[in-house]
Design an enzyme around this catalytic site. Sequence first.
Site, PDB file in Angstrom:
ATOM      1  N   LYS A 173       0.875  -1.187   0.000  1.00  0.00           N
ATOM      2  CA  LYS A 173       0.000   0.000   0.000  1.00  0.00           C
ATOM      3  C   LYS A 173       0.901   1.222   0.000  1.00  0.00           C
ATOM      4  CE  LYS A 173      -4.143   1.979   2.112  1.00  0.00           C
ATOM      5  NZ  LYS A 173      -3.873   3.411   2.043  1.00  0.00           N
ATOM      6  N   ARG A 228      -9.082  10.547  -7.290  1.00  0.00           N
ATOM      7  CA  ARG A 228     -10.069   9.750  -6.563  1.00  0.00           C
ATOM      8  C   ARG A 228     -11.448  10.409  -6.593  1.00  0.00           C
ATOM      9  NH1 ARG A 228     -11.940   9.342  -1.383  1.00  0.00           N
ATOM     10  NH2 ARG A 228     -11.606   7.409  -0.222  1.00  0.00           N
ATOM     11  N   PHE A 233      -2.151  -0.898 -10.200  1.00  0.00           N
ATOM     12  CA  PHE A 233      -2.563  -2.146  -9.537  1.00  0.00           C
ATOM     13  C   PHE A 233      -3.834  -2.759 -10.127  1.00  0.00           C
ATOM     14  CE2 PHE A 233      -3.542   1.377  -6.477  1.00  0.00           C
ATOM     15  CZ  PHE A 233      -4.930   1.394  -6.617  1.00  0.00           C
ATOM     16  N   ARG A 286     -16.924   0.641  -1.035  1.00  0.00           N
ATOM     17  CA  ARG A 286     -15.955   0.236  -0.041  1.00  0.00           C
ATOM     18  C   ARG A 286     -16.266  -1.231   0.189  1.00  0.00           C
ATOM     19  NH1 ARG A 286     -12.371   3.208   2.601  1.00  0.00           N
ATOM     20  NH2 ARG A 286     -13.127   5.258   2.064  1.00  0.00           N
TER      21      ARG A 286
HETATM   22  N1  ATP Z   1      -2.098  -1.576  -3.853  1.00  0.00           N
HETATM   23  C1  ATP Z   1      -3.095  -0.729  -3.624  1.00  0.00           C
HETATM   24  N2  ATP Z   1      -4.372  -1.089  -3.917  1.00  0.00           N
HETATM   25  C2  ATP Z   1      -5.397  -0.248  -3.683  1.00  0.00           C
HETATM   26  N3  ATP Z   1      -5.251   0.977  -3.165  1.00  0.00           N
HETATM   27  C3  ATP Z   1      -4.004   1.382  -2.851  1.00  0.00           C
HETATM   28  C4  ATP Z   1      -2.884   0.557  -3.073  1.00  0.00           C
HETATM   29  N4  ATP Z   1      -1.792   1.243  -2.678  1.00  0.00           N
HETATM   30  C5  ATP Z   1      -2.211   2.422  -2.238  1.00  0.00           C
HETATM   31  N5  ATP Z   1      -3.548   2.540  -2.317  1.00  0.00           N
HETATM   32  C6  ATP Z   1      -4.332   3.709  -1.883  1.00  0.00           C
HETATM   33  O1  ATP Z   1      -5.123   3.341  -0.761  1.00  0.00           O
HETATM   34  C7  ATP Z   1      -6.448   3.792  -0.918  1.00  0.00           C
HETATM   35  C8  ATP Z   1      -7.388   2.720  -0.449  1.00  0.00           C
HETATM   36  O2  ATP Z   1      -7.637   2.881   0.880  1.00  0.00           O
HETATM   37  P1  ATP Z   1      -9.087   3.378   1.320  1.00  0.00           P
HETATM   38  O3  ATP Z   1     -10.099   2.723   0.517  1.00  0.00           O
HETATM   39  O4  ATP Z   1      -9.198   3.245   2.759  1.00  0.00           O
HETATM   40  O5  ATP Z   1      -9.087   4.888   0.904  1.00  0.00           O
HETATM   41  P2  ATP Z   1      -8.567   6.013   1.832  1.00  0.00           P
HETATM   42  O6  ATP Z   1      -9.520   6.247   2.925  1.00  0.00           O
HETATM   43  O7  ATP Z   1      -8.210   7.127   0.943  1.00  0.00           O
HETATM   44  O8  ATP Z   1      -7.288   5.313   2.390  1.00  0.00           O
HETATM   45  P3  ATP Z   1      -6.294   5.888   3.417  1.00  0.00           P
HETATM   46  O9  ATP Z   1      -7.021   6.897   4.240  1.00  0.00           O
HETATM   47  O10 ATP Z   1      -5.888   4.671   4.170  1.00  0.00           O
HETATM   48  O11 ATP Z   1      -5.217   6.449   2.555  1.00  0.00           O
HETATM   49  C9  ATP Z   1      -6.646   3.963  -2.389  1.00  0.00           C
HETATM   50  O12 ATP Z   1      -7.543   5.001  -2.667  1.00  0.00           O
HETATM   51  C10 ATP Z   1      -5.272   4.234  -2.924  1.00  0.00           C
HETATM   52  O13 ATP Z   1      -5.071   5.631  -3.030  1.00  0.00           O
END
Ligand code: ATP
Length: 514
Positions: free
Chosen positions: A210, A230, A299, A377
């Site tokens: 990640k 996003r 990814f 989600r």
């Molecule tokens: N290998 C991966 N696969 C999917 N998402 C990834 C990966 N590496 C990084 N990310 C990031 O992590 C996010 C997914 O986490 P989540 O769905 O919780 O969104 P978020 O709330 O923006 O995440 P966070 O607050 O943890 O950064 C994705 O939007 C992406 O930007």
Amino acid sequence: MLLVDIARVSAQVAATSARSVKISLLAELFRKAEPDEAPIAIPYLAGRLPQRRIGVGWSTLRDAAAPADAPTLTVREVDAALTRIAGVTGKGAQGERKRLVNALMGAATAEEQRFLLGLIGGELRQGALDALAVEGLAAATDAAPADVRRAVMLGGSLGTVARALLAGGPGALADFRLEVGRPVQPMLAHSAKDVDEALDRLGPCAVEEKLDGIRVQVHRDGEAVRVYTRTLDEITERLPELARVARELPVSRAVLDGELIALDATGRPRPFQETAGRVGSRTDVAGAAVTVPLSPVFFDLLSVDGRDLLELPTAERHAELARVVPEPLRVRRLVVADPADAGARTAAREFAAEVLRRGHEGVVAKALDAPYSAGRRGASWLKVKPVHTLDLVVLAAEWGHGRRTGKLSNLHLGARRADGSFAMLGKTFKGLTDVLLAWQTERLRELALSDDGFVVTVRPELVVEIAFDGVQRSTRYPEGVTLRFARVLRYREDKTAEEADTVESVLAGLIPEG
Ligand SMILES: Nc1ncnc2c1ncn2[C@@H]1O[C@H](COP(=O)(O)OP(=O)(O)OP(=O)(O)O)[C@@H](O)[C@H]1O
């Protein structure tokens, strides 16, 4: 449609707890709406401004004009007035905004003024409204709710789909297919406590690094490349190196999903602010691309050469991705075919530890048999991060002392309740750099609703990512809990208040007593 129609339905929807009643109230309103009114009516019902920011603070709102006797304002007029207010800039802007606000308020009845104040002040937020609006639209047009939901994910916005649905009926939904050049809402992840829990919940899965950068969706059609965030904002012009990379891929058309990140010469991540700065800046793009080059790490692959891959299982999408994108541009991943196998589990734990040693945030485990659930989600992506973080909404801020005099410093942090309101969880001024202090002071002043000389209450809109050591009981806060050692990591301008973490998810992290 008149503003008063929306104001009344909004109040009626808030006043009933029965989901079916809320849906039929909305359906009735949509039956009366012109197609072009839906993209305005829906955010208003949810308590959101389509303009996002209109630069009007409490001081401008507090002494509104005397109300009109009869309701005549149409939703289109209100929307046009707010767009005009949001667009006022330059010298004398404050006065001009005030004049426009007064003109709008003066044309509103007392009931409409209350609605507008709530809307502009952020007090009308209704968390679950968009989901209810989907059902209401379906009921009003005899469409299947699942078809409406799917169109929203692929079409990017509820307003666009609502307009098409009201104009063309259920048949119009078929036009919302995955198309190169039209961004879809990205799939999101849930959290798991650790790698073992993720494996237990998912079964056969891929464990991926990640990366802490910026989510990007890259659309390539021949030589044309478009890049979206996003939140589906287009940022192509700011990222010439990404367009170049995308043009070199051995395909003619593709939609790719990935992360964009600034890495140092050894491949370790540079501070997140550097990536965010590049993505947020339109000035000197060429110079910035040299000082802070960004690396794309893909990814997922959602479409290739005219084939829509969304419904394919993860394993097949990953195989297609490997065919199209060379290895250095792909995320590193470890496939765990059998989570019951002790050796495979150990390898997964070691993979995650190694990702952290390389300076990344954690891992995301993805079920091998799951489709790409755009805009969800979903339970088939689970993120595992060792540092606890929450995305919370700034409810208010206190004027600083000493070195921080004149700056808004101590933040009041709120988590989202199911009804769309926010529960305060605690305060923090830790982790704030001078740059962040200056930035937040300016932003929070724009959002200010009241100022008693100590505390400035703001429209609950800014999302801030907070690191903390645990959740503990406290009688000082409304939900009976607070955060231990909360500190600011960064602002999340890519998230809206509706996407902030919930009280429920905070309570799930409560440290057992004793
Ligand atoms: N290998 C991966 N696969 C999917 N998402 C990834 C990966 N590496 C990084 N990310 C990031 O992590 C996010 C997914 O986490 P989540 O769905 O919780 O969104 P978020 O709330 O923006 O995440 P966070 O607050 O943890 O950064 C994705 O939007 C992406 O930007």
